[in-house]
Design a protein around this motif. Structure first.
Motif, mmCIF file in Angstrom:
data_model
loop_
_atom_site.group_PDB
_atom_site.id
_atom_site.type_symbol
_atom_site.label_atom_id
_atom_site.label_comp_id
_atom_site.label_asym_id
_atom_site.label_seq_id
_atom_site.Cartn_x
_atom_site.Cartn_y
_atom_site.Cartn_z
ATOM 1 N N ALA A 117 0.831 -1.204 0.000
ATOM 2 C CA ALA A 117 0.000 0.000 0.000
ATOM 3 C C ALA A 117 0.865 1.254 0.000
ATOM 4 O O ALA A 117 0.595 2.218 -0.740
ATOM 5 C CB ALA A 117 -0.924 -0.013 1.213
ATOM 6 N N GLY A 118 1.933 1.264 0.823
ATOM 7 C CA GLY A 118 2.817 2.424 0.864
ATOM 8 C C GLY A 118 3.566 2.630 -0.431
ATOM 9 O O GLY A 118 3.665 3.756 -0.944
ATOM 10 N N THR A 119 4.103 1.545 -0.985
ATOM 11 C CA THR A 119 4.854 1.632 -2.241
ATOM 12 C C THR A 119 3.948 2.040 -3.395
ATOM 13 O O THR A 119 4.297 2.909 -4.204
ATOM 14 C CB THR A 119 5.517 0.283 -2.565
ATOM 15 N N PHE A 120 2.778 1.413 -3.461
ATOM 16 C CA PHE A 120 1.827 1.732 -4.527
ATOM 17 C C PHE A 120 1.410 3.197 -4.442
ATOM 18 O O PHE A 120 1.372 3.895 -5.461
ATOM 19 C CB PHE A 120 0.602 0.827 -4.416
ATOM 20 N N GLY A 121 1.076 3.659 -3.244
ATOM 21 C CA GLY A 121 0.651 5.037 -3.078
ATOM 22 C C GLY A 121 1.734 6.021 -3.489
ATOM 23 O O GLY A 121 1.460 7.025 -4.169
ATOM 24 N N ALA A 122 2.980 5.736 -3.101
ATOM 25 C CA ALA A 122 4.086 6.629 -3.437
ATOM 26 C C ALA A 122 4.333 6.673 -4.944
ATOM 27 O O ALA A 122 4.519 7.745 -5.531
ATOM 28 C CB ALA A 122 5.355 6.183 -2.708
ATOM 29 N N ASN A 214 -1.745 -4.136 -10.950
ATOM 30 C CA ASN A 214 -0.430 -3.717 -10.474
ATOM 31 C C ASN A 214 -0.303 -3.938 -8.972
ATOM 32 O O ASN A 214 0.723 -4.445 -8.491
ATOM 33 C CB ASN A 214 -0.187 -2.246 -10.796
ATOM 34 N N PHE A 215 -1.331 -3.552 -8.232
ATOM 35 C CA PHE A 215 -1.300 -3.685 -6.775
ATOM 36 C C PHE A 215 -1.228 -5.150 -6.367
ATOM 37 O O PHE A 215 -0.394 -5.529 -5.526
ATOM 38 C CB PHE A 215 -2.559 -3.044 -6.175
ATOM 39 N N ILE A 216 -2.066 -5.976 -6.961
ATOM 40 C CA ILE A 216 -2.120 -7.393 -6.601
ATOM 41 C C ILE A 216 -0.799 -8.092 -6.907
ATOM 42 O O ILE A 216 -0.270 -8.859 -6.081
ATOM 43 C CB ILE A 216 -3.278 -8.089 -7.347
ATOM 44 N N ASN A 217 -0.239 -7.830 -8.066
ATOM 45 C CA ASN A 217 1.015 -8.482 -8.428
ATOM 46 C C ASN A 217 2.174 -7.995 -7.561
ATOM 47 O O ASN A 217 3.027 -8.788 -7.147
ATOM 48 C CB ASN A 217 1.327 -8.250 -9.908
ATOM 49 N N MET A 218 2.205 -6.694 -7.287
ATOM 50 C CA MET A 218 3.239 -6.178 -6.406
ATOM 51 C C MET A 218 3.115 -6.800 -5.020
ATOM 52 O O MET A 218 4.108 -7.184 -4.397
ATOM 53 C CB MET A 218 3.125 -4.650 -6.292
ATOM 54 N N PHE A 219 1.886 -6.933 -4.536
ATOM 55 C CA PHE A 219 1.635 -7.538 -3.231
ATOM 56 C C PHE A 219 2.141 -8.979 -3.176
ATOM 57 O O PHE A 219 2.785 -9.390 -2.205
ATOM 58 C CB PHE A 219 0.142 -7.492 -2.926
ATOM 59 N N LEU A 220 1.873 -9.750 -4.213
ATOM 60 C CA LEU A 220 2.298 -11.148 -4.236
ATOM 61 C C LEU A 220 3.824 -11.270 -4.215
ATOM 62 O O LEU A 220 4.379 -12.127 -3.522
ATOM 63 C CB LEU A 220 1.727 -11.850 -5.465
ATOM 64 N N PHE A 221 4.501 -10.415 -4.975
ATOM 65 C CA PHE A 221 5.962 -10.482 -4.990
ATOM 66 C C PHE A 221 6.542 -10.024 -3.653
ATOM 67 O O PHE A 221 7.520 -10.597 -3.167
ATOM 68 C CB PHE A 221 6.517 -9.635 -6.137
#
Length: 230
Positions: A117-122, A214-221
């Motif tokens: 959430a922090g990375t995505f928001g930034a 993007n959020f879901i894939n980033m979260f999984l990694f």
């Protein structure tokens, strides 16, 4: 696609952008909330979790089918249908996550979500606010995504902890970059204007799906990176 410095935008253009981005993130948030709720429900029902686990590749195929349908039939799909399909995709993802989360600790899942959430928001804020044109990144990110998919397939057969760690780290960086790129593309699309409210709403739904992925894939990694410490 042209880049528009904030100082040159009219008040009307900024209003359109804010409205469109607001609707996009509203849809995305609703999709993530539905995914989380269903994943939690599945995790609390062992029998349901076992049934879903036995479905094998059925759920991923359903997810792929929805995305392909939305991608290739975009002009013919109404905003209502697009919205229903997006929420259906979010629900199916929740079913899948309900099974996946059983392989991770609650602390890893929570830490991964907060980090995502922090990375995505930034990165999304960067893509929205920067005056730098990120369009040239598109080709590089696309080839990087193809390479990541190939590496992930190879990792299934000859995988090791080191390769898994590298793929996860690259995946986080890739989807962080895609988040900034896609946010700017959505902003520029809003600046180009929409024919009517229906077109704008449908654009917001498609934008929400892009950012959701993007959020879901980033979260999984990120989750894989956190779990690799254990």
């Amino acid at each position: 696609m042209n880049q528009y410095p904030p100082s040159t935008l009219s008040a009307r253009s900024e209003s359109v952008v804010r409205s469109f981005i607001g609707r996009t993130y509203s849809w995305m948030t609703a999709g993530l909330a539905l995914t989380a709720a269903i994943a939690y429900f599945v995790g609390r029902n062992p029998d349901l979790m076992v049934s879903i686990g036995r479905s094998g590749f059925l759920l991923p195929l359903v997810q792929l089918g929805i995305v392909m349908f939305l991608s290739f039939l975009a002009p013919r799909v109404s905003a209502t249908v697009a919205g229903l399909l997006f929420m259906a995709y979010s629900a199916v993802t929740g079913l899948t996550f309900g099974v996946i989360f059983q392989f991770y600790t609650a602390s890893d899942v929570t830490a991964a979500f907060l980090t995502t959430a922090g990375t995505f928001g930034a990165m999304s804020a960067f893509g929205f606010l920067t005056r730098r044109n990120l369009a040239p990144m598109g080709t590089f990110l696309m080839f990087a995504l193809i390479g990541l998919i190939i590496a992930s397939i190879v990792n299934i057969f000859i995988g090791g902890s080191t390769l898994n760690l590298i793929i996860s780290a690259v995946g986080v960086l890739l989807f962080a970059g895609l988040t900034a790129y896609d946010t700017q593309m959505l902003r520029n699309m809003a600046l180009q204007g929409f024919g009517d409210a229906h077109t704008q709403e449908k654009g917001a739904i498609y934008g929400a799906l892009t950012l959701y992925l993007n959020f879901i894939n980033m979260f999984l990694f990120i989750l894989r990176l956190f779990s690799s410490r254990d």
